[in-house]
Design a protein around this motif. Structure first.
Motif, mmCIF file in Angstrom:
data_model
loop_
_atom_site.group_PDB
_atom_site.id
_atom_site.type_symbol
_atom_site.label_atom_id
_atom_site.label_comp_id
_atom_site.label_asym_id
_atom_site.label_seq_id
_atom_site.Cartn_x
_atom_site.Cartn_y
_atom_site.Cartn_z
ATOM 1 N N LYS A 2 0.755 -0.998 0.186
ATOM 2 C CA LYS A 2 0.429 -0.269 -0.024
ATOM 3 C C LYS A 2 0.861 1.017 0.168
ATOM 4 O O LYS A 2 1.861 1.263 0.526
ATOM 5 C CB LYS A 2 -0.966 -0.017 1.326
ATOM 6 N N LEU A 3 -0.222 2.634 -0.611
ATOM 7 C CA LEU A 3 1.068 3.438 -0.825
ATOM 8 C C LEU A 3 1.364 4.161 0.657
ATOM 9 O O LEU A 3 2.301 4.717 0.767
ATOM 10 C CB LEU A 3 0.748 4.350 -1.855
ATOM 11 N N LYS A 4 0.176 4.115 1.469
ATOM 12 C CA LYS A 4 0.889 4.794 2.481
ATOM 13 C C LYS A 4 1.410 4.231 3.284
ATOM 14 O O LYS A 4 2.384 4.929 4.112
ATOM 15 C CB LYS A 4 -0.742 5.319 3.577
ATOM 16 N N VAL A 6 4.236 2.671 1.652
ATOM 17 C CA VAL A 6 6.126 2.778 1.560
ATOM 18 C C VAL A 6 6.152 4.325 1.925
ATOM 19 O O VAL A 6 7.033 5.649 2.443
ATOM 20 C CB VAL A 6 5.745 3.269 -0.560
ATOM 21 N N VAL A 7 4.871 5.306 2.066
ATOM 22 C CA VAL A 7 5.215 7.067 2.472
ATOM 23 C C VAL A 7 6.036 7.265 3.832
ATOM 24 O O VAL A 7 5.866 7.597 3.736
ATOM 25 C CB VAL A 7 3.670 7.790 1.527
#
Length: 126
Positions: A2-4, A6-7
């Motif tokens: 999920k992008l969150k 990674v961020v």
């Protein structure tokens, strides 16, 4: 992935690297040892108190554990410091290596014990 996540790992990783850099600047080669020992304690505490009790969102656990603590306690800094010490004194490098390994296990154990004890205290008062 999920992008969150990674961020979160990237943002906390940046912060962890900055904290390690500041410790290295303040304490030279001892800063890496301090970071590694503190990181062992914090990761064990995070795992046995926060993650096991499901207190934070998964993306935040990933950011704190993998990002912040992972960047704070990099193996490359440990290796570079050990080699740097070894160029001046094999005994100094050996002592640093031993302190890192044994101290890391001790600090992780203390983090786990504190987390478990705190968890029991919180459960008794709930």
């Amino acid at each position: 992935m999920k992008l969150k996540n990674v961020v979160s790992v990237a943002a906390f990783g940046f912060a962890g690297g900055c904290f390690r850099y500041l410790l290295s600047m303040a304490f030279d080669t001892r800063g890496v040892l301090i970071a590694n020992l503190l990181g062992c304690f914090l990761l064990a505490f995070l795992t046995y108190y926060v993650i096991e009790r499901d207190l934070l969102a998964g993306w935040l656990n990933a950011g704190l554990g993998t990002g912040l603590i992972g960047a704070f306690t990099t193996f490359s800094s440990f290796t570079t410091t050990t080699i740097k010490l070894g160029q001046h004194s094999l005994l100094g490098a050996g002592v640093s290596l031993l302190l890192s390994m044994v101290g890391g296990l001790v600090m992780a154990g203390l983090g786990m014990l504190l987390a478990r004890r705190l968890g029991r205290t919180v459960e008794q008062h709930a």
